[in-house]
Design an enzyme around this catalytic site. Structure first.
Site, PDB file in Angstrom:
ATOM      1  N   TRP C 100       8.453  -4.186  -6.223  1.00 22.96           N
ATOM      2  CA  TRP C 100       8.921  -5.509  -7.023  1.00 22.96           C
ATOM      3  C   TRP C 100      10.531  -5.372  -6.856  1.00 22.96           C
ATOM      4  O   TRP C 100      10.915  -4.457  -6.776  1.00 22.96           O
ATOM      5  CB  TRP C 100       8.180  -5.482  -8.115  1.00 22.96           C
ATOM      6  N   ASP C 119       9.272   2.647  -5.345  1.00 23.19           N
ATOM      7  CA  ASP C 119       8.562   4.070  -6.003  1.00 23.19           C
ATOM      8  C   ASP C 119       8.781   5.220  -5.010  1.00 23.19           C
ATOM      9  O   ASP C 119       8.816   4.981  -3.860  1.00 23.19           O
ATOM     10  CB  ASP C 119       7.416   3.775  -6.473  1.00 23.19           C
TER      11      ASP C 119
END
Lengths: 403, 174, 174, 403
Positions: C100, C119
């Protein structure tokens, strides 16, 4: 939040059955957008996309001032971990995930490989158990390989004797408790499990030379084991040498050359000189004076002793408490000259410590951590001065391992 | 465990979760013992003091308390707080056939009992009512007298994963 | 994160470990926000107040701080505290290809940047420097704008296990 | 500590390569000793050895006042857990270990089986990923069986929509995010994976009848899915119904009959009436007055809503905060009459709560827990009176599930 190209391509992506291709597409999209934005961006901060490495690496060999903090993770034992800290800067350098009931890492002497005896279950805490020695690249912390061993690794409060490398780094030894006791031998050259050596009534592995180690038996005798090139063992059990009665020695000895220094619950040091095929007990001496013992001073903790071989110094975590407090942490570290057995220094710690360790260089650092905490304190081992503290290192940190 | 209550204001929860199955309280316990140590000294007097303490302790007969008389040598999460009891494992766990034992004094009848601390195995740590009392504990060179081993080891149905510990009476000491 | 420091006296460690990879700070954060909420009201004024706050914040340019300008929409452990950096994963982890994004204001040059919170995957939670800032976060019905997903999902080399989050500049806005 | 028969037999046991036989022998030895000691013992406390069951069991079906606390275990996500608590006594009844990135359990309507979608890796946090639905016996908490499903389970902040049972309990639905979105269908009768239903751009599973459910799409439309006896799906996507713009609805709705009550970040309730093949939005209403919104009151939390279908009451966790606090916990629970949308009660909680749940009986209990804490508070849902607190329930408790 403004809507930008990336999310759009993300939305497109939610067509089913295109996951692999799509992932690739998304990457391209990201890079493409980065390029598109690069124009205006160049004038200001450059895009990180497509620039430089995306994953950090570490110098090899490690600095002598780095320390691995091993974590048993008691409340969630299936998720053992190890953390690498730079004692000079206090920087957190990296993490390893090491499975159920983790004890500690072993560092190859050339600094290139990290060995980790690990246990896994096919369903986390149930199902098929698999024990392995995982090999990690010390520079990338990636898995280099895995050696399956008998699923018998001992699950116990971690001690350094749970696993060891022979002095020539050729064989890796893992202590088994099922509760039948034995030692698993792994050949680091062929990267294969070699054999299991029965050690009935004897526990842990303490190296004594290029190809030899010993285990300590419940009656105080010592099982001396000698390995040949193929890892075949010649074992010989001595007469009882170490006290196991009213004031037994702990399973947390430290080594200088061929001498292993054991300490008893009440604080008496027993130097055990071991070779391939003989062992002898040296003169025992006390960490405490009669008056200090009367005042309740005794050693305690999990990794309760550390040694500086260059300066021939022994460091011990001390506290005041009754007999049953022999595992308690302390706020004191007392330092002894190994030749005279005389206390030469007393270091007041910043906080309770259950584990201490020393770096192996000429300007040694003293590391201290509490299993009930997670702040690693770094001291100048010579002056005893607190240099820095590193916060939030793990859940239940146990053993400290230095190169 | 009294110090747990005291400690609770800070991070009892964290503690409960952080607490080791095996004598991490050798660490945490010291928060109590460190203080208690002074009056207990000289060491020689420790034993009687402890026994007196046990008898006078209001929780000496509460199976979910660390002060329960049977817990004199326990080290782990108390099964009575985990869905089991002092003699039964919680649902879905498996009792280890062998373990370490202690000899505990029962203030109720003044007798000493042999207590077997069988571990319950096959699920992750219960995480509640951690209790560690090291009276009579020996180093791991003598497994039968050490509370530092995970006695779920070798349990064929649930090999290793430790959940909690019971405190079962084996018999009275003649 | 300021409230973390304050909270630290009680159980920062427990917190750090307990902190969720995904908006548990939607929970813990409130310890700060609950207090901060009053001066921020009425709601309409929230935005400007926050931006002003960012600019005046002493840590606005510290990559290991939750207040770092790039972290305006981050939710997780900051990789700069885990052996990585704002643009690199820690050793032995694997960067998720998709994630995101947020639009963050850089007080240094007064410009807004598109920041991608990739991530790092393949090891257990780093557990350090948890940071959660929900500005612009949407419910999970709109994945591209939600910080409640574990974006290690679908990472072929390390499918799911989340370790920490980076904050990489994708480009400048306009 | 006195040495007694048991340790002796233990010592004998340390002969290698006799583990299985020996374990049996030890059991016998223990029983034998128990018998030997039974004589003197009978006069006093009887031996526990060989007497009664060694493992506790639970009544089936469960009490309506029991609650399962699901735990994501954020710091060690490989070790997800669930805890069963009796709301009437505060007693902790049992534990399940549920693997990596755990969301929540599902309880069969007959109370006999507990379904748990779980994810495991062959090496804890690496290696081969395996997703399964584990079946647990509700009376013994033993594993009854396991159904392997595609390794695509969504890993996200747990919400009840992550998995659901159809109203007839025949099919178990699991939401997948890879990030391609789909729903896995498992047949609970044949205990087999049936198929994967693509739900491009649509998330989670909300049951609407014996064999039907819907997912909510990013544009606010709803994907209505109808299953036949073999789990084959007929899907139909509506026009946009739910707000997704400035003030979108959260993914944490609650259900009464055919109506799902969604709430927006600012606190507006959107009742969505859904059948097998149609969906319609009812009249929206606010949890707060304009003045309350001005004062910053809004709903928050992880499991932010709960319903009492019998009394037609909606319970919502409320707090004061700016827009970006929409996931924050609250110390208030506001209670509404679903028919009128009027607030009828305000409950001041003992402490911050991020999740609330109600029991489904006529004298409902209100459960509240904070993900950053681990104390479960139990209230009388009608009077709002705090009945009891249960300490130390988990690491990062998320969703509360009641029979």
């Amino acid at each position: 939040m403004r809507i930008l190209p990336l999310p759009t391509s993300t939305v497109n992506a939610y067509r089913p059955f295109r996951r692999e291709r799509w992932t690739a597409i998304a990457c391209v999209a990201a890079v493409a957008m980065a390029a598109a934005l690069a124009g205006p961006a160049r004038a200001t901060l450059p895009s990180d996309i497509g620039r430089g490495p995306t994953v950090a690496t570490l110098p090899v060999p490690a600095s002598k001032h780095w320390v691995w903090v091993n974590d048993f993770v008691f409340p969630h034992m299936a998720d053992g971990m190890a953390y690498l800290i730079d004692g000079d800067s206090g920087r957190y350098l990296g993490t390893l995930s090491t499975g159920y009931g983790f004890a500690h890492l072993l560092l190859s002497r050339d600094g290139k490989i990290i060995y980790s005896p690990e246990t896994y279950f096919s369903r986390g805490t149930r199902g098929k158990r698999t024990d392995v020695v995982t090999l990690y690249d010390a520079g990338t912390l990636n898995v280099l390989g895995e050696i399956v061993i008998p699923p018998k690794r001992s699950s116990n409060m971690p001690v350094m004797g749970n696993a060891a490398l022979t002095d020539d780094d050729r064989f890796l030894l893992v202590y088994n408790f099922t509760p039948t006791q034995s030692i698993t031998v792994v050949d680091t050259k062929t990267r294969k499990f070699v054999r299991e050596i029965p050690t009935p009534g004897c526990a842990f592995a303490y190296p004594t030379g290029p190809r030899s180690f010993f285990s300590v038996c419940g009656d105080g005798s010592v099982l001396l084991v000698d390995l040949d090139d193929r890892g075949a063992a010649r074992a010989k059990r001595t007469q009882p040498l170490l006290p196991m009665g009213a004031d037994p020695v702990t399973e947390k000895p430290v080594r200088v050359g061929n001498t292993w220094y054991f300490v008893s619950l009440d604080g008496r040091i027993y130097p055990l000189e071991c070779g391939r095929d003989q062992a002898a007990l040296g003169r025992a001496w006390w960490l405490t004076s009669a008056a200090q013992r009367q005042a309740g001073w005794r050693p305690g903790g999990l990794q309760q002793l550390a040694v500086d071989a260059r300066r021939s110094r022994l460091y011990a975590i001390m506290h005041r408490g009754a007999l049953a407090t022999h595992k308690d942490p302390g706020k004191d570290v007392w330092v002894y000259d190994l030749a005279s057995g005389r206390r030469v220094q007393r270091i007041a710690l910043r906080r309770l410590a259950s584990s201490i360790q020393l770096s192996s260089d000429a300007r040694p650092l003293l590391y201290a951590i509490f299993i009930g905490g997670s702040d690693l304190d770094v001291y100048d081992a010579i002056s005893g001065k607190l240099l820095r503290s590193v916060a939030h290192v793990g859940t239940t940190p146990t053993l400290l391992v230095t190169p | 465990m009294k110090w747990l209550d005291a400690f609770a204001e800070n991070s009892a929860r964290a503690l409960a979760r952080r607490s080791s199955r095996r004598s991490v309280l050798g660490g945490l316990g010291s928060l109590l013992l460190g203080a208690a140590a002074v009056p207990l000294l000289p060491v020689a007097r420790g034993a009687e003091v402890k026994r007196a303490g046990a008898a006078s302790n209001p929780h000496w007969n509460d199976p979910s308390s660390c002060d329960y008389w049977r817990h004199c040598a326990i080290d782990g999460y108390i099964c009575s707080c985990c869905g089991g009891s002092q003699s039964m494992c919680p649902p879905g766990t498996d009792m280890s056939p062998v373990t370490w034992i202690g000899t505990c004094h029962n203030p109720g009848d003044g007798k000493d009992y042999v207590v077997s601390y069988n571990d319950c195995c096959g699920k992750s740590s219960c995480g509640r009512c951690f209790c560690n009392r090291n009276e009579g504990d020996s180093p791991m060179f003598q497994p039968g007298h050490s509370n530092d081993y995970n006695w779920c080891s070798g349990n064929s149905k649930a090999n290793i994963p430790y959940h909690c510990s019971t405190a079962r009476i084996v018999g009275v000491v003649g």
